[in-house]
Design an enzyme around this catalytic site. Sequence first.
Site, PDB file in Angstrom:
ATOM      1  N   GLY A   5     -11.158   1.396  -6.490  1.00 43.29           N
ATOM      2  CA  GLY A   5     -11.519   2.811  -5.980  1.00 43.29           C
ATOM      3  C   GLY A   5     -12.130   2.092  -4.712  1.00 43.29           C
ATOM      4  N   VAL A   6     -11.665   2.493  -3.349  1.00 43.80           N
ATOM      5  CA  VAL A   6     -12.391   2.188  -2.317  1.00 43.80           C
ATOM      6  C   VAL A   6     -12.806   3.478  -1.348  1.00 43.80           C
ATOM      7  CG1 VAL A   6     -11.463  -0.115  -1.993  1.00 43.80           C
ATOM      8  CG2 VAL A   6     -10.053   1.733  -1.267  1.00 43.80           C
ATOM      9  N   GLY A   7     -13.636   4.362  -2.317  1.00 42.26           N
ATOM     10  CA  GLY A   7     -14.283   5.535  -1.746  1.00 42.26           C
ATOM     11  C   GLY A   7     -15.527   4.997  -0.893  1.00 42.26           C
ATOM     12  N   VAL A  45     -18.353   4.073  -2.035  1.00 46.52           N
ATOM     13  CA  VAL A  45     -19.373   3.042  -2.337  1.00 46.52           C
ATOM     14  C   VAL A  45     -18.199   1.727  -2.334  1.00 46.52           C
ATOM     15  CG1 VAL A  45     -20.247   1.749  -4.423  1.00 46.52           C
ATOM     16  CG2 VAL A  45     -20.656   4.288  -3.960  1.00 46.52           C
ATOM     17  N   LYS A  97     -30.460  15.718 -14.868  1.00 44.01           N
ATOM     18  CA  LYS A  97     -29.183  15.937 -13.790  1.00 44.01           C
ATOM     19  C   LYS A  97     -28.921  17.511 -14.123  1.00 44.01           C
ATOM     20  CE  LYS A  97     -25.800  13.578 -12.361  1.00 44.01           C
ATOM     21  NZ  LYS A  97     -25.872  12.317 -11.579  1.00 44.01           N
TER      22      LYS A  97
HETATM   23  P1  NAI Z   1     -15.974   8.649  -4.185  1.00 43.27           P
HETATM   24  O1  NAI Z   1     -15.237   9.785  -4.499  1.00 43.27           O
HETATM   25  O2  NAI Z   1     -16.234   8.394  -2.548  1.00 43.27           O
HETATM   26  O3  NAI Z   1     -14.835   7.273  -4.203  1.00 43.27           O
HETATM   27  C1  NAI Z   1     -13.861   7.189  -5.358  1.00 43.27           C
HETATM   28  C2  NAI Z   1     -12.684   6.745  -5.167  1.00 43.27           C
HETATM   29  O4  NAI Z   1     -11.801   6.257  -6.266  1.00 43.27           O
HETATM   30  C3  NAI Z   1     -11.804   7.646  -4.286  1.00 43.27           C
HETATM   31  O5  NAI Z   1     -11.235   6.871  -2.975  1.00 43.27           O
HETATM   32  C4  NAI Z   1     -10.669   8.105  -5.354  1.00 43.27           C
HETATM   33  O6  NAI Z   1      -9.225   8.168  -4.465  1.00 43.27           O
HETATM   34  C5  NAI Z   1     -10.731   6.741  -5.894  1.00 43.27           C
HETATM   35  N1  NAI Z   1     -10.016   7.101  -7.278  1.00 43.27           N
HETATM   36  C6  NAI Z   1     -10.100   8.224  -8.109  1.00 43.27           C
HETATM   37  N2  NAI Z   1      -9.442   7.564  -9.467  1.00 43.27           N
HETATM   38  C7  NAI Z   1      -8.737   6.345  -9.367  1.00 43.27           C
HETATM   39  C8  NAI Z   1      -8.300   5.756 -10.133  1.00 43.27           C
HETATM   40  N3  NAI Z   1      -7.582   6.105 -11.011  1.00 43.27           N
HETATM   41  N4  NAI Z   1      -7.836   4.485  -9.709  1.00 43.27           N
HETATM   42  C9  NAI Z   1      -8.321   4.189  -8.322  1.00 43.27           C
HETATM   43  N5  NAI Z   1      -8.825   4.818  -7.656  1.00 43.27           N
HETATM   44  C10 NAI Z   1      -9.446   6.060  -7.963  1.00 43.27           C
HETATM   45  O7  NAI Z   1     -17.106   8.241  -5.073  1.00 43.27           O
HETATM   46  P2  NAI Z   1     -18.215   6.997  -4.689  1.00 43.27           P
HETATM   47  O8  NAI Z   1     -19.344   7.744  -4.100  1.00 43.27           O
HETATM   48  O9  NAI Z   1     -17.704   5.912  -4.059  1.00 43.27           O
HETATM   49  O10 NAI Z   1     -18.373   6.695  -6.222  1.00 43.27           O
HETATM   50  C11 NAI Z   1     -17.858   5.718  -6.887  1.00 43.27           C
HETATM   51  C12 NAI Z   1     -18.234   5.778  -8.425  1.00 43.27           C
HETATM   52  O11 NAI Z   1     -19.577   5.288  -8.331  1.00 43.27           O
HETATM   53  C13 NAI Z   1     -18.530   7.066  -9.089  1.00 43.27           C
HETATM   54  O12 NAI Z   1     -18.176   6.830 -10.465  1.00 43.27           O
HETATM   55  C14 NAI Z   1     -19.918   7.147  -8.951  1.00 43.27           C
HETATM   56  O13 NAI Z   1     -20.406   8.042 -10.029  1.00 43.27           O
HETATM   57  C15 NAI Z   1     -20.571   6.000  -8.811  1.00 43.27           C
HETATM   58  N6  NAI Z   1     -21.866   6.101  -8.220  1.00 43.27           N
HETATM   59  C16 NAI Z   1     -21.939   6.240  -6.980  1.00 43.27           C
HETATM   60  C17 NAI Z   1     -23.079   6.170  -6.298  1.00 43.27           C
HETATM   61  C18 NAI Z   1     -23.182   6.458  -4.875  1.00 43.27           C
HETATM   62  O14 NAI Z   1     -24.362   6.258  -4.160  1.00 43.27           O
HETATM   63  N7  NAI Z   1     -22.234   7.117  -4.363  1.00 43.27           N
HETATM   64  C19 NAI Z   1     -24.241   5.725  -7.184  1.00 43.27           C
HETATM   65  C20 NAI Z   1     -24.109   5.475  -8.364  1.00 43.27           C
HETATM   66  C21 NAI Z   1     -22.988   5.656  -9.143  1.00 43.27           C
END
Ligand code: NAI
Length: 355
Positions: free
Chosen positions: A178-180, A182, A78
Site C-alpha cells: 500500500g503506497v497511499g 503513508v 473514536k
Molecule cells: P490511504 O488510503 O492513503 O492508502 C492506502 C493505500 O493502500 C491506497 O493506495 C490503496 O489503494 C492501497 N490498498 C488498499 N488495499 C490494498 C491491498 N489489498 N493491497 C495493496 N494495497 C492496497 O491510507 P493511509 O492514510 O496511507 O493509511 C494507511 C494505513 O495506515 C491505514 O491502515 C491507516 O488506518 C493507517 N494509519 C494511517 C495514519 C495516517 O496518518 N494517515 C495514522 C495511523 C495509521
Amino acid sequence: MGQILQQTGHEHVEWFEDPKSRLKAIIALHSTRLGPAAGGCRLWAYASAEGAVADALRLSRGMSYKNAMAGLPLGGGKAVIMRPDGPFDRAALFRAFGDLVESLQGKYLTAEDVGTSIPDMEVVRTRTRFVAGLSAKPGRAGGDPSPWTALGVFNCMQLAVERRFGRGMDGVSVAVQGVGHVGLILARLLHKAGAKLVIADADLDRARGVAAELGATLADPSTILAADVDVVAPCALGSVLDERAIAAMQAKVVCGAANNQLATDADAEALLHRDILYAPDYVVNAGGIINVTCEFLGEDQSRVESRMARMPMRLGCIFDRAETKKVSPAVIADELARELIENTKRVPHDTRVAS
Ligand code: NAI
C-alpha cells in the site's frame, strides 16, 4: 448499550441520528483517564449499525492504547459515521457531526481518519473547537498527519532492523503493502536510506508510478507479504497478518503503518514461533496522532519532533521485555498500555485544549 459498556470496558458510547442532515454516528469513549478521549472520525459505508458500533468500540480501545504508549496526555475515543446511501450534503453532515462533538463538552477530541479529510474537519471547526487535523498555521503543528506517521514508522523500522540484523537500512530489502498517503512517504524515506524496495498497491497505476519514481520492484497485492525480503511494512488494510500470510512470510521483521494488522491475538504468537520480529502497529504508527495532539495543545513543530524522538526508545523497551519474557512484543505493548492507563491518576481534562 449498558451491557456493551460493561463487556468492553468503555466509559461511554453515544449513538446519534439526525434525519435532516442524514447523520448516523457513534462516538465511543473508551477511556478519559489520561485526558480527553482522542481519535479520528471515520466515514464508511457500513452494512449495519452493529458493524459500525463494533468498529467504533474496537478502534477507540486501540486509540487508548496508542495514545498511552505515545506518552500523550489523552485518552482514547473514536467516531464513526455511517455513510448515507446515494448523494448527500457533505457540509451539512459534518456540521451536524460538529454539534455532536460539541455536545460532549471536550470529553472527545476528533480529527480526520479513513474517509474524512482536512476540509471536513474545517467544517466541524465551525461548530466546535474540539477538533484537529486542520490546515497547518506557520510554525504550528497541524495539517496532514501522514508524513509524521511515515516518519515514525521509518524510525521504528530502523531500530527493529538494527535489533534483528545488527545493521542500518542501506541494502535492506523492504516490501511496502500500500503506497497511499503513508506508504508512499515511507517508501521515499526508505529509498533515500538505501533500502531495496518491493511495492504493491490495489491501484495499479499508482503502484506503477511509485515503482518508476523509486526504482522499486512491483509485486502483486495478494502475495506481497510473502515476498523474499528482510522486512514487510503493511501500510494498507488491517487484519492482514493471519495464519496463512504468516506461514508464507519470508521476512524476519514486520513494521508498518496499518492499524490492527494482527487478524487475531493468536497471530502475534504465530509470528513469534516463526521468529519474525513484530513491531506493534499502534506503537510505530503514532506519529500522526502525536502531530494531531500537538495541534490540539497549540504546540509548535519542534514539540512534535521531540515527542516523536521517544518512539523508537519505547519500542526498544518493548522488544527488551518481550525477549526476557519470551512473549510477543504485541503482548508486552498491550500490558504496558494497560499499566500506563490504570496506574495514572485521573486528570481533569478539557482545560489543556488549545482554543
Ligand atoms: P490511504 O488510503 O492513503 O492508502 C492506502 C493505500 O493502500 C491506497 O493506495 C490503496 O489503494 C492501497 N490498498 C488498499 N488495499 C490494498 C491491498 N489489498 N493491497 C495493496 N494495497 C492496497 O491510507 P493511509 O492514510 O496511507 O493509511 C494507511 C494505513 O495506515 C491505514 O491502515 C491507516 O488506518 C493507517 N494509519 C494511517 C495514519 C495516517 O496518518 N494517515 C495514522 C495511523 C495509521
